[in-house]
Design an enzyme around this catalytic site. Structure first.
Site, short mmCIF file in Angstrom:
data_model
loop_
_atom_site.label_atom_id
_atom_site.label_comp_id
_atom_site.label_asym_id
_atom_site.label_seq_id
_atom_site.Cartn_x
_atom_site.Cartn_y
_atom_site.Cartn_z
N CYS A 30 -6.07 -9.05 4.52
CA CYS A 30 -5.11 -9.25 3.87
C CYS A 30 -3.91 -9.43 4.72
CB CYS A 30 -4.71 -8.13 2.70
SG CYS A 30 -3.14 -8.12 1.71
N CYS B 47 -3.90 -0.09 -2.89
CA CYS B 47 -3.35 -0.50 -1.75
C CYS B 47 -2.82 0.57 -1.13
CB CYS B 47 -2.71 -1.57 -1.47
SG CYS B 47 -3.53 -3.01 -2.27
N CYS C 174 12.71 -2.84 7.20
CA CYS C 174 12.06 -1.98 6.47
C CYS C 174 12.78 -0.46 6.33
CB CYS C 174 10.89 -1.52 7.44
SG CYS C 174 9.60 -0.27 6.56
N CYS D 112 11.16 -2.40 12.64
CA CYS D 112 11.10 -3.61 11.74
C CYS D 112 12.44 -3.74 10.88
CB CYS D 112 10.10 -3.52 10.79
SG CYS D 112 8.25 -3.30 11.36
N ARG E 260 -0.55 -13.77 -3.30
CA ARG E 260 -0.10 -12.55 -4.18
C ARG E 260 1.41 -12.58 -4.28
NH1 ARG E 260 -1.91 -8.28 -1.88
NH2 ARG E 260 -3.93 -8.37 -3.07
N CYS F 289 9.05 6.08 10.91
CA CYS F 289 8.00 5.33 11.51
C CYS F 289 8.78 4.83 12.94
CB CYS F 289 7.73 4.08 10.56
SG CYS F 289 6.58 2.83 11.65
N CYS G 273 -7.83 -1.08 -0.14
CA CYS G 273 -7.18 -1.63 0.85
C CYS G 273 -6.25 -0.53 1.76
CB CYS G 273 -6.04 -2.73 0.41
SG CYS G 273 -5.06 -3.74 1.68
N1 SAM Z 1 3.40 0.26 8.71
C1 SAM Z 1 2.54 -0.77 8.37
C2 SAM Z 1 2.83 -2.28 8.70
O1 SAM Z 1 3.89 -2.47 9.21
O2 SAM Z 1 1.90 -2.88 9.17
C3 SAM Z 1 2.24 -0.92 6.80
C4 SAM Z 1 3.36 -0.72 5.82
S1 SAM Z 1 4.55 -2.01 5.91
C5 SAM Z 1 5.70 -1.36 4.68
C6 SAM Z 1 3.60 -3.49 4.99
C7 SAM Z 1 4.45 -4.72 4.87
O3 SAM Z 1 5.45 -4.42 3.70
C8 SAM Z 1 5.17 -5.25 5.97
O4 SAM Z 1 4.40 -6.05 6.74
C9 SAM Z 1 6.23 -6.23 5.13
O5 SAM Z 1 5.65 -7.36 5.06
C10 SAM Z 1 6.27 -5.53 3.67
N2 SAM Z 1 7.73 -4.84 3.76
C11 SAM Z 1 8.37 -4.00 4.09
N3 SAM Z 1 9.61 -3.63 3.87
C12 SAM Z 1 9.77 -4.75 2.96
C13 SAM Z 1 11.02 -5.18 2.32
N4 SAM Z 1 12.37 -4.46 2.45
N5 SAM Z 1 11.14 -6.36 1.37
C14 SAM Z 1 10.07 -7.14 1.46
N6 SAM Z 1 8.71 -6.75 2.06
C15 SAM Z 1 8.90 -5.63 2.87
FE1 SF4 Z 2 6.89 1.03 10.12
FE2 SF4 Z 2 8.09 -0.12 8.05
FE3 SF4 Z 2 7.53 -1.43 10.42
FE4 SF4 Z 2 5.38 -0.76 8.82
S1 SF4 Z 2 6.98 -2.28 8.29
S2 SF4 Z 2 5.61 -0.72 11.09
S3 SF4 Z 2 6.30 1.16 8.15
S4 SF4 Z 2 8.73 0.29 10.05
#
Ligand code: SAM
Ligand code: SF4
Ligand code: DTB
Length: 322
Positions: free
Chosen positions: A192, A101, A64, A61, A264, A57, A132
């Site tokens: 959501c 989802c 992530c 973040c 949730r 990606c 979702c």
């Molecule tokens: N890429 C899209 C986005 O960021 O909107 C969708 C997938 S993203 C992985 C969805 C959500 O997963 C993030 O907004 C975050 O809240 C949650 N998430 C991701 N990594 C995480 C982690 N290590 N621990 C807890 N929540 C996590």
């Molecule tokens: Fe990409 Fe992870 Fe951020 Fe979603 S949360 S935008 S998958 S880096």
């Protein structure tokens, strides 16, 4: 506080903080009272996640595993075949999940992917499940396209407070997140939206995050509260875990500020004791992710959740007959 979308804010930061800081017993009693007024108190909704496009990606973040900026060792993949997605959804339905989802590690969907995404929504809906998607930022026409395919919910988290957001992500802004949420709402898709706690934020950031959600022109129908899963190779790998009592307080506050929303208990349940999860349900959480994987990280095994539900007398929520 600035009203969002021109509407008057329903909650002030001070009022929310005063509730959050009540004596614990008073807080949980209030949350449980509100919960009973709005929901069947012993039912919990089951959602199942699938990563339809993993890793690589472009966003950065800090939490992530899927960001190309984070050396987490995750293998990136292409968009999954529609047939495989539908087959996985069928398995989830047969195991009791009512909402499916589907998540993609994108900044936003590309035009070339939209036909496959629409086919996934149609295929999963045909199984009788709620759908979702979480695909990153959406343009208004993309949101309308998802709605036309029959999408029920779009997940797009604000993740933390506006103040702390820039400490966690630099490739997009908090305002970008709100803009996409507006497009989702305008298209008539249910929202959501929640966040993550345990990212080194302060109590005030957690409260502000919930106040922002509760003050949206319409609160999200579904509010995922994730406890950070620390992923090696990410900037937040060594973040201090959140105090479990502080986590339960936040769940209770979410229930009180958004009485009609599903709250949730999301990522991080493998690191929670049964007792902590029981307290979260008592504080008003009424939805979980089931299945042994979330998107890339672990979730409790099915038999563990079945045993917990049995000990607590909790029933999985069924979909209303259509
Ligand atoms: N890429 C899209 C986005 O960021 O909107 C969708 C997938 S993203 C992985 C969805 C959500 O997963 C993030 O907004 C975050 O809240 C949650 N998430 C991701 N990594 C995480 C982690 N290590 N621990 C807890 N929540 C996590
Ligand atoms: Fe990409 Fe992870 Fe951020 Fe979603 S949360 S935008 S998958 S880096
Ligand atoms: C949400 O708030 N939590 C889910 C879902 N929305 C997409 C994702 C949790 C991801 C946990 C980390 C992982 O599996 O990589």
């Amino acid at each position: 506080m600035e009203p969002i979308g021109g509407a008057l804010p329903r909650w002030s930061r001070d009022a929310a903080a005063a509730i959050h800081d009540m004596p614990f017993n008073d807080l949980i009693f209030l949350a449980q009272t509100i919960h009973r007024q709005n929901f069947d108190r012993n039912q919990v909704q089951l959602s199942r996640l699938l990563s339809i496009k993993t890793g690589g990606c472009p966003e950065d973040c800090g939490y992530c595993s899927q960001s190309a900026h984070n050396p987490s060792g995750l293998q990136a993949s292409k968009l999954m075949e529609v047939e495989r997605v539908v087959a996985e959804a069928r398995k989830a339905r047969d195991a009791g999940a009512t909402r499916y989802c589907m998540g993609a590690a994108w900044r936003g969907p590309k035009e070339r992917d939209m036909d496959a995404i629409a086919a996934m929504i149609e295929g999963v809906k045909a199984l009788g499940m709620e759908t979702c998607m979480t695909l990153g930022m959406l343009e208004p026409d993309q949101a309308q396209r998802l709605k036309a395919a029959g999408l029920d919910y779009y997940n797009h988290n604000i993740d933390t407070s506006e103040r702390y957001y820039g400490d966690v992500v630099s490739t997009r802004t908090f305002a970008d997140r709100l803009e996409t949420l507006g497009h989702v709402r305008e298209a008539g898709i249910k929202v959501c939206c929640g966040g993550i706690v345990g990212m080194g934020e302060e109590k005030a950031d957690r409260i502000d995050m919930l106040v922002t959600l509760a003050n949206l022109p319409e609160p999200p129908e579904s509010v995922p509260i994730n406890m950070l899963i620390p992923i090696p190779g990410t900037p937040l790998a060594k973040a201090d875990p959140i105090d479990p009592i502080a986590f339960v307080r936040l769940v209770a506050l979410a229930r009180i500020l958004m009485p009609k929303s599903d709250v949730r208990l999301s990522a991080g349940r493998t690191a929670m004791s049964d007792e902590m999860q029981a307290l979260c349900f008592f504080a008003g959480a009424n939805s979980i992710f089931v299945g042994d994987t979330l998107l890339t990280a672990q979730n409790p095994q099915e038999d563990k959740d079945i045993a917990l539900f049995s000990r607590l007398g909790i029933q999985p929520m069924e979909l209303p007959a259509r």
